[in-house]
Design an enzyme around this catalytic site. Structure first.
Site, PDB file in Angstrom:
ATOM      1  CB  SER A   1      31.071  31.466  38.386  1.00 57.09           C
ATOM      2  OG  SER A   1      32.092  32.347  38.719  1.00 57.09           O
TER       3      SER A   1
HETATM    4  N1  SAH Z   1      32.258  34.560  43.837  1.00 55.67           N
HETATM    5  C1  SAH Z   1      31.420  35.406  43.636  1.00 55.67           C
HETATM    6  C2  SAH Z   1      31.399  36.044  42.134  1.00 55.67           C
HETATM    7  C3  SAH Z   1      32.427  37.051  42.394  1.00 55.67           C
HETATM    8  S1  SAH Z   1      32.594  37.942  40.902  1.00 55.67           S
HETATM    9  C4  SAH Z   1      29.954  34.592  43.823  1.00 55.67           C
HETATM   10  O1  SAH Z   1      29.981  33.472  44.099  1.00 55.67           O
HETATM   11  O2  SAH Z   1      28.974  35.563  43.573  1.00 55.67           O
HETATM   12  C5  SAH Z   1      34.019  38.723  41.095  1.00 55.67           C
HETATM   13  C6  SAH Z   1      34.216  39.767  42.144  1.00 55.67           C
HETATM   14  O3  SAH Z   1      35.441  39.807  42.678  1.00 55.67           O
HETATM   15  C7  SAH Z   1      33.490  40.901  42.177  1.00 55.67           C
HETATM   16  O4  SAH Z   1      32.493  40.972  43.178  1.00 55.67           O
HETATM   17  C8  SAH Z   1      34.579  42.005  42.266  1.00 55.67           C
HETATM   18  O5  SAH Z   1      34.122  42.945  42.749  1.00 55.67           O
HETATM   19  C9  SAH Z   1      35.517  41.188  43.066  1.00 55.67           C
HETATM   20  N2  SAH Z   1      37.082  41.790  43.130  1.00 55.67           N
HETATM   21  C10 SAH Z   1      37.615  42.183  42.007  1.00 55.67           C
HETATM   22  N3  SAH Z   1      39.004  42.504  42.359  1.00 55.67           N
HETATM   23  C11 SAH Z   1      38.984  42.294  43.606  1.00 55.67           C
HETATM   24  C12 SAH Z   1      39.978  42.301  44.712  1.00 55.67           C
HETATM   25  N4  SAH Z   1      41.264  42.795  44.437  1.00 55.67           N
HETATM   26  N5  SAH Z   1      39.706  41.852  45.824  1.00 55.67           N
HETATM   27  C13 SAH Z   1      38.389  41.529  46.552  1.00 55.67           C
HETATM   28  N6  SAH Z   1      37.476  41.545  45.778  1.00 55.67           N
HETATM   29  C14 SAH Z   1      37.714  41.808  44.159  1.00 55.67           C
END
Ligand code: SAH
Length: 225
Positions: free
Chosen positions: A71
């Site tokens: 983000s």
């Molecule tokens: N917090 C992260 C950004 C995450 S982007 C950072 O600081 O880099 C959102 C993430 O959520 C993606 O990697 C995606 O694969 C994950 N995601 C989506 N649905 C999910 C679920 N049900 N359980 C765990 N992860 C999930």
């Protein structure tokens, strides 16, 4: 020679990081001192793919592969600040991605349990967290919408992906007074909500429009949209 160039580059990235904190965070009203210190200290450039390292401190989200994004710095700070963290808190995160958000949360709390559904991202995040010396993040692989029970209860929870509905399935795993920050909406636009869980019920406050990749899983969207 190579070493000198590297030092110069590191120094430049450090300047960019301090400027990011001043111009993107403090100037827009972020005031939680621990979050500001965390983001001034943690080398965000080590959480993005090497070829876009120079863009790590820009005012935007960045792609990290597998349809995931790290983000925008302001959004990381804003969501973290809303959680009103303190040193003894335990935090649950849906969506480890690069591990950057988890590292920021871990800087200001006792422990972070972070879950990522894309198996390939788990070793990437673990490597990034180790590279910056963060030791109080536990990364689990799987669907976070079904895994909160394992290490509950939590004082705070953060969903860094868009949820189709309020995550009521997390309420039983929160301590009384626990805070949850979550983007809720469709696949394309969402509103950020701060939920305070009091005696099993959620008090919900809207905190503005955002855009995240979707939660995919039992309490999320179906895979492939
Ligand atoms: N917090 C992260 C950004 C995450 S982007 C950072 O600081 O880099 C959102 C993430 O959520 C993606 O990697 C995606 O694969 C994950 N995601 C989506 N649905 C999910 C679920 N049900 N359980 C765990 N992860 C999930």
């Amino acid at each position: 020679m190579e070493k000198m160039m590297m030092d110069k580059n590191e120094a430049r990235l450090e300047v960019a990081r301090k400027e990011m904190v001043t111009h993107q965070l403090v100037a827009r009203g972020i005031s939680d001192q621990c979050i500001l210190r965390a983001m001034a200290t943690i080398p965000r450039h080590l959480f993005v793919p090497e070829r876009i390292r120079d863009a790590a401190y820009q005012d935007c989200p960045l792609p990290i592969g597998y349809d995931a994004t790290i983000s925008q710095p302001y959004i990381v700070a804003y969501m973290s600040e809303l959680l009103k963290l303190s040193k003894n808190d335990r935090v649950f995160e849906l969506g480890t991605g690069s591990g950057y958000q988890a590292a920021v949360l871990a800087f200001c709390t006792k422990e972070v349990i972070s879950v990522e559904r894309v198996p390939e991202l788990v070793p990437v995040a673990l490597g990034n967290l180790a590279a910056v010396g963060t030791t109080n993040v536990r990364v689990l692989e799987g669907d976070a919408t079904t895994l909160a029970a394992d290490y509950a209860p939590y004082d705070a929870a953060i969903l860094t992906a868009a949820s189709p509905a309020l995550p009521e399935y997390l309420y039983p795993y929160m301590n009384d007074g626990g805070r949850i920050v979550v983007p809720v909406g469709d696949m394309y636009v969402q509103e950020l909500f701060l939920i305070t869980v009091l005696q099993g019920k959620g008090r919900v406050e809207g905190k503005g429009g955002v855009r995240f990749v979707p939660v995919i899983g039992k309490h999320g969207f179906a895979e492939g949209g």
